[in-house]
Design a protein around this motif. Structure first.
Motif, PDB file in Angstrom:
ATOM      1  N   ASN A  34       0.802  -1.196   0.000  1.00  0.00           N
ATOM      2  CA  ASN A  34       0.000   0.000   0.000  1.00  0.00           C
ATOM      3  C   ASN A  34       0.858   1.278   0.000  1.00  0.00           C
ATOM      4  OD1 ASN A  34      -1.080   2.084   1.906  1.00  0.00           O
ATOM      5  ND2 ASN A  34      -2.897   0.853   1.527  1.00  0.00           N
ATOM      6  N   ALA A  35       0.554   2.206  -0.946  1.00  0.00           N
ATOM      7  CA  ALA A  35       1.399   3.398  -1.113  1.00  0.00           C
ATOM      8  C   ALA A  35       1.452   4.241   0.161  1.00  0.00           C
ATOM      9  CB  ALA A  35       0.883   4.246  -2.258  1.00  0.00           C
ATOM     10  N   ARG A  93     -13.135  12.932   7.117  1.00  0.00           N
ATOM     11  CA  ARG A  93     -12.635  11.563   6.905  1.00  0.00           C
ATOM     12  C   ARG A  93     -12.105  11.056   8.249  1.00  0.00           C
ATOM     13  NH1 ARG A  93     -10.943  13.776   1.536  1.00  0.00           N
ATOM     14  NH2 ARG A  93     -11.678  12.340  -0.054  1.00  0.00           N
ATOM     15  N   SER A  94     -12.990  10.450   9.028  1.00  0.00           N
ATOM     16  CA  SER A  94     -12.618  10.104  10.410  1.00  0.00           C
ATOM     17  C   SER A  94     -11.499   9.066  10.472  1.00  0.00           C
ATOM     18  CB  SER A  94     -13.839   9.605  11.183  1.00  0.00           C
ATOM     19  OG  SER A  94     -14.265   8.363  10.683  1.00  0.00           O
ATOM     20  N   GLU A  95     -11.238   8.383   9.360  1.00  0.00           N
ATOM     21  CA  GLU A  95     -10.201   7.343   9.415  1.00  0.00           C
ATOM     22  C   GLU A  95      -8.827   7.914   9.769  1.00  0.00           C
ATOM     23  OE1 GLU A  95     -12.134   7.929   6.859  1.00  0.00           O
ATOM     24  OE2 GLU A  95     -11.010   8.255   5.012  1.00  0.00           O
ATOM     25  N   PHE A  96      -8.604   9.224   9.485  1.00  0.00           N
ATOM     26  CA  PHE A  96      -7.285   9.786   9.793  1.00  0.00           C
ATOM     27  C   PHE A  96      -7.037   9.863  11.304  1.00  0.00           C
ATOM     28  CE2 PHE A  96      -7.628  10.834   5.359  1.00  0.00           C
ATOM     29  CZ  PHE A  96      -6.362  10.476   4.912  1.00  0.00           C
ATOM     30  N   GLY A 110      -9.288   0.232   5.061  1.00  0.00           N
ATOM     31  CA  GLY A 110      -9.237  -0.855   4.090  1.00  0.00           C
ATOM     32  C   GLY A 110      -9.048  -0.217   2.724  1.00  0.00           C
ATOM     33  N   GLY A 111      -9.054  -0.997   1.668  1.00  0.00           N
ATOM     34  CA  GLY A 111      -8.765  -0.424   0.344  1.00  0.00           C
ATOM     35  C   GLY A 111      -7.321   0.048   0.334  1.00  0.00           C
ATOM     36  N   ASP A 112      -7.109   1.373   0.182  1.00  0.00           N
ATOM     37  CA  ASP A 112      -5.736   1.876   0.174  1.00  0.00           C
ATOM     38  C   ASP A 112      -5.295   2.366   1.549  1.00  0.00           C
ATOM     39  OD1 ASP A 112      -7.435   4.049   0.233  1.00  0.00           O
ATOM     40  OD2 ASP A 112      -6.208   5.293  -1.077  1.00  0.00           O
ATOM     41  N   LYS A 113      -6.116   2.191   2.574  1.00  0.00           N
ATOM     42  CA  LYS A 113      -5.750   2.717   3.894  1.00  0.00           C
ATOM     43  C   LYS A 113      -5.676   1.584   4.920  1.00  0.00           C
ATOM     44  CE  LYS A 113      -8.213   7.042   2.972  1.00  0.00           C
ATOM     45  NZ  LYS A 113      -9.646   6.990   2.691  1.00  0.00           N
ATOM     46  N   GLU A 114      -4.589   1.578   5.668  1.00  0.00           N
ATOM     47  CA  GLU A 114      -4.410   0.524   6.668  1.00  0.00           C
ATOM     48  C   GLU A 114      -4.113   1.135   8.030  1.00  0.00           C
ATOM     49  OE1 GLU A 114      -1.313  -2.034   5.237  1.00  0.00           O
ATOM     50  OE2 GLU A 114      -2.440  -2.571   3.438  1.00  0.00           O
ATOM     51  N   LEU A 115      -4.096   0.289   9.028  1.00  0.00           N
ATOM     52  CA  LEU A 115      -3.763   0.751  10.374  1.00  0.00           C
ATOM     53  C   LEU A 115      -2.528  -0.013  10.821  1.00  0.00           C
ATOM     54  CD1 LEU A 115      -7.364   0.543  11.904  1.00  0.00           C
ATOM     55  CD2 LEU A 115      -6.146   2.616  11.214  1.00  0.00           C
ATOM     56  N   LEU A 121     -12.034  -3.947  -3.519  1.00  0.00           N
ATOM     57  CA  LEU A 121     -13.317  -4.663  -3.625  1.00  0.00           C
ATOM     58  C   LEU A 121     -13.513  -5.537  -2.394  1.00  0.00           C
ATOM     59  CD1 LEU A 121     -13.229  -5.843  -7.370  1.00  0.00           C
ATOM     60  CD2 LEU A 121     -14.153  -3.738  -6.420  1.00  0.00           C
ATOM     61  N   GLY A 122     -12.720  -5.264  -1.391  1.00  0.00           N
ATOM     62  CA  GLY A 122     -12.709  -6.199  -0.269  1.00  0.00           C
ATOM     63  C   GLY A 122     -13.355  -5.687   0.999  1.00  0.00           C
ATOM     64  N   TRP A 123     -12.720  -6.045   2.087  1.00  0.00           N
ATOM     65  CA  TRP A 123     -13.275  -5.794   3.417  1.00  0.00           C
ATOM     66  C   TRP A 123     -12.888  -4.383   3.837  1.00  0.00           C
ATOM     67  CZ3 TRP A 123     -11.345  -6.352   8.789  1.00  0.00           C
ATOM     68  CH2 TRP A 123     -12.366  -6.606   9.700  1.00  0.00           C
ATOM     69  N   ARG A 124     -13.660  -3.417   3.431  1.00  0.00           N
ATOM     70  CA  ARG A 124     -13.344  -2.031   3.776  1.00  0.00           C
ATOM     71  C   ARG A 124     -14.610  -1.313   4.234  1.00  0.00           C
ATOM     72  NH1 ARG A 124     -12.859   2.098  -1.420  1.00  0.00           N
ATOM     73  NH2 ARG A 124     -13.130   3.594   0.267  1.00  0.00           N
ATOM     74  N   ALA A 125     -14.400  -0.153   4.851  1.00  0.00           N
ATOM     75  CA  ALA A 125     -15.475   0.792   5.182  1.00  0.00           C
ATOM     76  C   ALA A 125     -16.624   0.126   5.938  1.00  0.00           C
ATOM     77  CB  ALA A 125     -15.933   1.477   3.911  1.00  0.00           C
ATOM     78  N   ILE A 126     -17.846   0.298   5.452  1.00  0.00           N
ATOM     79  CA  ILE A 126     -19.029  -0.174   6.190  1.00  0.00           C
ATOM     80  C   ILE A 126     -18.996  -1.703   6.375  1.00  0.00           C
ATOM     81  CG2 ILE A 126     -20.533  -0.534   4.159  1.00  0.00           C
ATOM     82  CD1 ILE A 126     -21.661   1.197   7.396  1.00  0.00           C
ATOM     83  N   ARG A 127     -18.342  -2.407   5.452  1.00  0.00           N
ATOM     84  CA  ARG A 127     -18.278  -3.874   5.569  1.00  0.00           C
ATOM     85  C   ARG A 127     -17.514  -4.255   6.836  1.00  0.00           C
ATOM     86  NH1 ARG A 127     -16.779  -4.828  -0.854  1.00  0.00           N
ATOM     87  NH2 ARG A 127     -18.634  -3.758  -1.572  1.00  0.00           N
ATOM     88  N   MET A 128     -16.438  -3.536   7.072  1.00  0.00           N
ATOM     89  CA  MET A 128     -15.622  -3.830   8.252  1.00  0.00           C
ATOM     90  C   MET A 128     -16.363  -3.410   9.525  1.00  0.00           C
ATOM     91  SD  MET A 128     -12.050  -2.076   9.264  1.00  0.00           S
ATOM     92  CE  MET A 128     -11.192  -2.456  10.759  1.00  0.00           C
ATOM     93  N   THR A 129     -16.937  -2.204   9.520  1.00  0.00           N
ATOM     94  CA  THR A 129     -17.548  -1.723  10.772  1.00  0.00           C
ATOM     95  C   THR A 129     -18.794  -2.535  11.121  1.00  0.00           C
ATOM     96  OG1 THR A 129     -18.521   0.091   9.507  1.00  0.00           O
ATOM     97  CG2 THR A 129     -16.580   0.608  10.806  1.00  0.00           C
ATOM     98  N   LEU A 130     -19.530  -3.000  10.107  1.00  0.00           N
ATOM     99  CA  LEU A 130     -20.691  -3.838  10.432  1.00  0.00           C
ATOM    100  C   LEU A 130     -20.246  -5.179  11.005  1.00  0.00           C
ATOM    101  CD1 LEU A 130     -23.172  -3.156   7.471  1.00  0.00           C
ATOM    102  CD2 LEU A 130     -23.431  -2.455   9.866  1.00  0.00           C
ATOM    103  N   ASP A 131     -19.064  -5.636  10.592  1.00  0.00           N
ATOM    104  CA  ASP A 131     -18.530  -6.896  11.134  1.00  0.00           C
ATOM    105  C   ASP A 131     -17.920  -6.701  12.521  1.00  0.00           C
ATOM    106  OD1 ASP A 131     -19.259  -8.371   8.994  1.00  0.00           O
ATOM    107  OD2 ASP A 131     -17.255  -8.538   8.103  1.00  0.00           O
ATOM    108  N   MET A 132     -17.655  -5.468  12.896  1.00  0.00           N
ATOM    109  CA  MET A 132     -17.030  -5.185  14.202  1.00  0.00           C
ATOM    110  C   MET A 132     -17.923  -4.199  14.967  1.00  0.00           C
ATOM    111  SD  MET A 132     -13.052  -4.873  12.970  1.00  0.00           S
ATOM    112  CE  MET A 132     -12.277  -4.957  14.579  1.00  0.00           C
ATOM    113  N   PRO A 133     -19.090  -4.689  15.414  1.00  0.00           N
ATOM    114  CA  PRO A 133     -20.064  -3.749  15.993  1.00  0.00           C
ATOM    115  C   PRO A 133     -19.552  -2.983  17.217  1.00  0.00           C
ATOM    116  CG  PRO A 133     -20.820  -6.042  16.179  1.00  0.00           C
ATOM    117  CD  PRO A 133     -19.596  -6.055  15.327  1.00  0.00           C
ATOM    118  N   ASP A 134     -18.646  -3.575  17.991  1.00  0.00           N
ATOM    119  CA  ASP A 134     -18.137  -2.835  19.159  1.00  0.00           C
ATOM    120  C   ASP A 134     -17.365  -1.592  18.713  1.00  0.00           C
ATOM    121  OD1 ASP A 134     -19.271  -4.615  20.793  1.00  0.00           O
ATOM    122  OD2 ASP A 134     -17.427  -5.727  21.273  1.00  0.00           O
TER     123      ASP A 134
END
Ligand code: PEP
Ligand code: MG
Length: 569
Positions: free
Chosen positions: A114-115, A290-293, A330-335, A348-361
């Motif tokens: 990831n760049a 962009r709260s991910e920052f 996810g996508g181009d952004k990681e932690l 096309l993968g596990w990013r954004a709302i897909r991840m947060t819905l899978d991690m409800p806490d």
């Protein structure tokens, strides 16, 4: 006279002045001390003292820039100390141990797919330099002799360089290396410093004291400009200053088209620092936070309290509507504190709302923080990457559950906080009529929408010529979304890059867009452009564009029809 053309432009400004070439660091490679047996406890104590000293400096810097809070966390990370100590125990000096540890860590980042993460190697090197300077009791000053306002030219600049640089001595900067998502680029944008990055030939072409002129918007660089070129740059700089001054003077006035439609021109931010810098442009609100920052500039998932403080501070600072997008990672952004599985197609993968819905806490921690902050000023919640009604309904149900728990606790929040979605997937476009009935607002994310509609990776250099939001397929998708929103009586904004592109303003207005959101620096221009336009005439032009089937035809038509009619009266 030597002319160089830069290809990566991301700021605006015309600069003419003497160059200051940052001396290349001649890296003194520390060697294992072989002449005598080292005293491990002495070396360990020296390292601990260096960590303490560097931590104190970073604590002060962190008050102004989030990036140094992340540096502080890395310096204090026990795994860093453990590795350095292991090298000391193997018989190396503290300097050699720090060097090897930092080099190893840098390599880990440089190897990442990831760049954004690759560019974090610069942060690691920066931390290494600090530790080394503290160990060797040397000053970190990288700008000896810089005493007059200059164009800073460097192979690369580190975050601490830009933080330490006296702004009154910096006309702009040009670097040979670095990408647009590097912290240095982000800081240049935030502080409004004209900058060009990724110009490989710059360091070998210029010497300290040479006169240099550059236009950050067009990428033109001229070394030893002749009299005619100098006069041209001075003229352009003067015209740009006058234009910016006039636009800024009117920035806080309402944005009303010639025929009376009121529009909102908001800004996009990623941090409080960016919000602070944005305030000078008087945006009408924040259309995309962009709260991910917040998550990326931390060494842990930010707690509810940490997020609440950030959102509340942002709201109180601007005193206008703020739209917080829930975590889009996810996508181009990681932690760097959470490992994502390797994916063939991360976009096309596990990013954004897909991840947060899978991690409800994780999701509820953020939702509660936003809800609590909504008691302090107008706020909206926006969900990213929605592809179905079901996803929105699940996100809404979790929001309702958080509201219920806050009510039970007697904690204040805005019970009518609008819940909206980013329309940035083809699925959301096709489902727009049904989604519009369920949500409170739409915001079109043209960056992702373009990449998904055209099947063009937005970060792939090789196909960047194919990434174009003016493609008829994208324009038609936008038209469809706006129509669906208005049929359901909800408002629709745009927070992708297209919203800040002056070539697009008229047709977006003609298609019926209600809100434009972009980097703050562009807001005065877009506001003035809207004030010069008629919605009814714009609608006619939009119809013409919708009938076009070729991207070149659309771009040619819009270039002819934009720019010239921005009138300041
Ligand atoms: C978009 O996709 O257009 C958008 C605004 O979001 P981001 O660029 O953060 O994906
Ligand atoms: Mg997006």
């Amino acid at each position: 006279m030597l002319k160089i053309q830069a290809t990566v432009c991301f700021t605006r400004g015309i600069v003419i002045g003497p160059a200051y070439v940052v001396p290349e660091k001649i890296k003194e490679k520390p060697v294992v001390n072989s002449s005598h047996i080292i005293d491990q406890s002495v070396e360990k104590a020296r390292f601990e003292r260096a960590v303490e000293e560097v931590s104190q400096d970073l604590e002060k810097l962190a008050l102004e820039h989030d990036v140094f809070a992340a540096h502080l966390a890395i310096v204090q990370d026990p795994t860093l100390s453990e590795e350095v100590e292991a090298h000391i125990e193997a018989g190396k000096t503290a300097e050699a141990s720090v060097d090897e540890t930092i080099e190893g860590l840098k390599l880990v980042f440089q190897m990442m797919d990831n760049a954004y993460m690759r560019e974090r190697a610069d942060d690691i090197e920066d931390i290494g330099n600090r530790l080394m300077a503290a160990l060797q009791q040397k000053s970190l000053r990288r700008f000896p002799g810089l005493s007059v306002p200059s164009v800073i030219v460097a192979r690369d600049l580190f975050p601490s360089d830009t933080a330490n640089l006296d702004a009154s001595l910096v006309l702009g900067f040009i670097t040979a290396e670095g990408g647009v998502s590097s912290h240095v680029a982000i800081m240049a944008k935030n502080r409004g410093i004209p900058a060009l990055i990724g110009v490989p030939e710059i360091v070998s072409s210029v010497q300290t004291g040479d006169l240099i002129a550059f236009d950050a918007e067009t990428g033109e660089i001229c070394i030893h400009p002749d009299e005619a070129v100098k006069a041209d740059f001075f003229e352009r700089a003067k015209a740009l200053k006058e234009k910016e001054g006039a636009l800024l003077a009117r920035a806080s006035e309402p944005v009303i088209s010639r025929d009376g439609k009121t529009l909102r021109v908001y800004c996009n931010i990623g941090s409080l620092e960016e919000l602070n810098a944005s305030m000078a442009y008087s945006p009408d609100g924040v259309g995309l936070f962009r709260s991910e920052f917040l998550f990326m500039d931390s060494d842990h998932f930010p707690t509810e309290e940490e997020q609440f403080i950030a959102y509340r501070e942002a709201s109180e600072k601007i005193g206008k509507e703020i739209t917080i997008r829930t975590l889009d990672i996810g996508g181009d952004k990681e932690l760097n504190y959470f490992s994502f599985d390797h994916e063939e197609n991360p976009f096309l993968g596990w990013r954004a709302i897909r991840m947060t819905l899978d991690m409800p806490d994780l999701f509820c921690t953020q939702l509660r923080a936003i809800l609590r902050a909504s008691a302090y000023g107008p706020m909206r919640i926006m969900f990213p990457m929605i592809t179905s009604l079901y996803e929105f309904e699940r996100a809404k149900a979790l929001t309702e559950a958080c509201k219920a728990s806050l009510k039970d606790e007697g904690t204040a929040f805005d019970d009518h906080i609008p819940l909206g979605i980013m329309v940035e997937t083809p699925a959301a476009v096709f489902m727009a009529d049904e989604l519009a009935k369920a949500v409170d607002f739409f915001s079109i994310g043209t960056n992702d929408l373009t990449q998904y509609i055209l099947a063009v990776d937005r970060g792939n250099e090789k196909i960047k010529h194919m990434f174009n939001a003016f493609h008829p397929a994208v324009i038609r998708a936008i038209a469809r979304v706006i129509e669906a929103a208005h049929e359901a009586d909800i408002e629709v904004g745009m927070c992708g890059e297209m919203a800040g592109d002056l070539r697009a303003t008229e047709i977006l207005l003609g298609l019926g867009l209600d809100e434009f959101s972009m980097s703050a620096q562009m807001t005065p221009d877009v506001k003035e452009k809207i004030r010069s336009l008629d919605v009814s005439k714009a609608a006619e032009k939009a119809m013409k564009v919708l009938a076009m089937s070729d991207v070149d035809e659309i771009e040619a038509y819009l270039s002819l029809n934009s720019g010239s009619d921005t009138i300041i009266d």
